[in-house]
Each structure stands twice: as structure tokens, then as C-alpha cells.
Design an enzyme around this catalytic site. Sequence first.
Site, mmCIF file in Angstrom:
data_model
loop_
_atom_site.group_PDB
_atom_site.id
_atom_site.type_symbol
_atom_site.label_atom_id
_atom_site.label_comp_id
_atom_site.label_asym_id
_atom_site.label_seq_id
_atom_site.Cartn_x
_atom_site.Cartn_y
_atom_site.Cartn_z
ATOM 1 N N HIS A 103 41.191 36.471 36.181
ATOM 2 C CA HIS A 103 40.807 36.425 37.592
ATOM 3 C C HIS A 103 39.287 36.290 37.786
ATOM 4 C CE1 HIS A 103 40.319 37.284 41.782
ATOM 5 N NE2 HIS A 103 39.776 38.454 41.535
ATOM 6 N N HIS A 132 32.899 41.460 39.224
ATOM 7 C CA HIS A 132 33.139 41.899 40.609
ATOM 8 C C HIS A 132 34.216 42.960 40.778
ATOM 9 C CE1 HIS A 132 36.431 38.868 40.975
ATOM 10 N NE2 HIS A 132 36.866 39.660 41.935
ATOM 11 N N GLU A 157 35.577 48.892 40.801
ATOM 12 C CA GLU A 157 36.732 49.250 41.612
ATOM 13 C C GLU A 157 37.953 49.578 40.754
ATOM 14 O OE1 GLU A 157 37.749 49.502 45.785
ATOM 15 O OE2 GLU A 157 35.911 49.466 44.646
ATOM 16 N N ASP A 158 38.171 48.784 39.727
ATOM 17 C CA ASP A 158 39.452 48.842 38.997
ATOM 18 C C ASP A 158 39.377 49.370 37.570
ATOM 19 O OD1 ASP A 158 40.515 47.694 41.239
ATOM 20 O OD2 ASP A 158 40.506 45.645 40.436
HETATM 21 MN MN MN Z 1 38.835 40.093 42.757
#
Ligand code: MN
Length: 511
Positions: free
Chosen positions: A52, A76, A80-81
Site C-alpha cells: 500500500h 504514512h 497509526e498502524d
Molecule cells: Mn494509507
Amino acid sequence: MNTGLFTLNDLIAQVKAIRPDADVKLIERAFAVADSAHKGQKRMSGEPYIQHPLNAAMILVEMHAPDPVIAAALLHDVPEDTTVTLEEIQEKFGEDIASMVNGISKVGKIKYRGVERYIENLRKMFVAMANDIRVIIIKFADRLHNLQTLDSMPQKKAYRIALESLEIYAPIAGRLGMNEIKGRLEDAAFRYVLPKEYDFTLELATKATQNKQPAIRKIIDQTKDEFYNSGILFIDIHGRYKHLYSLYRKLLKYGRDITKIYDFTAIRCILPTTADCYAALGIIHSRWTPLKGRIKDYISQPKPNGYQSLHTTVFYDHGSIVEFQLRTPEMHESAEFGIAAHWNYDEAKSKKMAAEGLKRLIDAEKEIEWINQLSVLQNTVKDKQEFLDSLEELKLDVFRDRIFVYTPKGDVIDLPEESTPIDFAYHIHTDIGNTCSAAKVNGIIHPLDQTLRSGDIVEIVTDKSRKGPNPDWLKFAKTRHAKAKIRQYARAGLANWIKGVIPAAIRKKTK
Ligand code: MN
């Protein structure tokens, strides 16, 4: 555009092809951190997660993004992940890249939750954009790849993401002059938001393309011959077909009749200089007869989003028509990628340029005005249907193409396309609108319901004894501002009339 399974080597090769002196080390380092952070994670589609960010980075390379932006795209989704924090990214890659990554996570939290939250969402997007426009551009690449992999999402979620792209992302891309990105976002979302309409449009477009292709090839060859014979140098001549969603919108306007869409196919000529564009236009017109009123000079009068090209529609083969678009390579790059065509490789400069570009392209003051108008609307209009109608009008005002007209003193006024003298009058002043009795355009009396064109000099004749606007004006006024003022006057008029008719004493009692 390529999508699919990429490797770091693909990315590096692509970057080097565009920029031989690229900071390959930086990109490799960013990839290594992202790859190890996302290790073991999979996308819904079953692909390794790293695909991704890699795909998003590839899209940005195609847009000629500078190295720190490509690095930020690779990183990016890391804070967050994964367990790698923003602080670690800052330590390893510095303030600039970390702040982009942080910006992307923030923008990612803006979710489309129905039209009522639309205002709030747009405002947040504009704020993020004003801070660092690169963040929004990375977000477009992120979104584009997400849209291309929606098939593996649960249907409801896919629909929400697609709708959000159509309602929020695509219009903003359009306002930034990123037409290619806008078209891709819309086409990818279209399938999920209106699947039946998508199939219908796709079938129609496929057939029409098949029918047109041989003729287009022939005209391209003939154009090349004409240019050779007249000594006009050209860089490229190719056919382009309208993006599906934009074709669909136009079809709705023209009774779903594709033969009425003059610019469904166009022949694009890329020429070295502006002078070559005008010279080529002359050659084309001497070979094929142009359609009246279809010659558009967006070179001397660019669209407000910065778009520049010469357009003309000509007849060929006994009554068939085709549009030509003539532009320089710089204009072409700007038209495809808008503000992203002006990447600057120095970071501080890039920020400054982005801010200036933003100001120039979307006119910061007007955006603030639009945000203000929205909040006024939010507070004043309580009826839901009325709110939705007003919102639609306001959206049209902001996102519709604009025309530029002049006051008799030479001041430039920009109005939405298809505006009338009434819109112009109310734009100047409410009193001018309310007492407007006639309009002169380029010195000649002009009906109030007829649309204005870019370049017109507009003079409003007022009549001080006039009681107020004619409610019929609502039928052809285009801007929300003019409509609101006309309605307001009608309402105030009614209130005054009630005041005059019903004695004050009774009015008090009935309260
Ligand atoms: Mn993304």
C-alpha cells in the site's frame, strides 16, 4: 498508471528515471523502516501491507514528487498502524518528514459522515491544506490506491470510502487544478457509489470509443502532416477520452445522448511554445471548419484553477466533430497535476510555494469567505431540506468553473460560470442588486436573464425609485448570494407588509 505488486527496486528505478540525482538513500531508509514496521501485516486483499505505501509512493513519483514526500508516503501508515512511533520517525528522518506523516494521520481521521458533517470535514481539509499542501497531495495518492483495492472491503465500508472520495477529495483536487488526479479519484469511486450508472456509462463510452478510434487516428495523422507542411514543430499529438464520471455528469445534462458531448474525445497537441499553440490553431482552422462559439482561449484567460490551453471544436468528414486541445508541456503538466506540478525540491521553499500556490489557486480569502458562509448557513437555516438546498447552491458557487468580467472602471469580478447581470449586481452591492433595472454589456443593453461571458464589461443601470428585486430573478440568478438577497428582500417585504396591515396592538396580543 501501473498498480499492483511493486518492489523497492521498481520504485527506485522509477524515481531515477525522472530524477537521476534523487536521494536514493533516503528512499531506501524510509522503505526499510516501513517494511520492518508493517512486517506480517496484510491488506484486506491478502497482499503484504507494504504494497500500500509502495503504491502510494509510485503514484507520487509519477507526479514528480520530491524525495522527502516519497519518504513520507512510504511511512504514512507507520505511527497509526504499527509500534513505531512518530517520535522515532522524527529522530530518524527529521522534523519535515515527521510533520508530513503526522499531517497524513490527522487528515485520515476526517471521515465522511453524511452531508451534515460535510462543512466540518471540508473545513478540516482546508486547514490541513493551508498548513502543508504536500500532506493533501500524499493523501490523494493514499486514497487513490485505497480506491483501487476496494473490492476486498466489506460493501458498506467500500461505499463510504467511495462516497467520501467523490464528495470531498475529488472536488478539492479539482480546485487545486489536479485534473488527472480528480478524474482518477472520481472514476475509481464511481463504480462503488453508482454501480448501475457506472456500467451504463462504461458500455456507452466503450462503444463510442471503438466507433471513433479509426477517425481519431486518421485526424492525428492528418494533423501531423499539416504541421510538417507548415513547419510547426510539435512534441506530441495524442487522443484523449473523457474520464468516465465526468462523462456521466455531462450525459445527465444532455439527455444521456453521447453524440451531444462534443469533448468526449479530444485531440491533444503538445507544442513547444505558446506562439506555436496559436500558430497551430490557425493551421487547424484552415484545414477544418471550426464550430462557432467553441473556440476557447484559456491561455490568455486561464481558468481560476490555473488551467491553460487553447480549445477548438471542428467539423470533419461531413458533419462529425472533434475537439482539439493545444498546450505547451508546462501547461500539460499543470493541467494534469495542478499544484503538484510545481513541487520544489527545497523543503522550506516548497512550503512557501505551496502556501503561495494555494493562495493563488484557491484564493485564500474566498475560501475563508466560503467557510464563513457555511457557518452562517449552518446557524441560520434550521429546516433540513432548505439547508441541503442551500448547501448545494453554495457548493456550486465554489466548485463550478468561474468567469471573469469587468466593471466599467476595469475592476475584475469573478463569478461562477453561467452567472447573469443580476449575480454581478448583487456581487457589487446589495443596493445595486435591489435597484437594478437594466444591464449594459460591452456598451449594449443586455437582458437580465442572459448569461455573461469572460471578458464582458458589465454596467448596471439602477432605478432608485424601484421598490425591490423582482422575485422572477430567482429563476435565473446563479449565485447563492444573489438568491439569498432576493429571498431576504421578499421575506422582509412580507414582514413589513404584515406590520403595516396588522395594528401593533393585535400583533402584541398574538405573540
Ligand atoms: Mn494509507
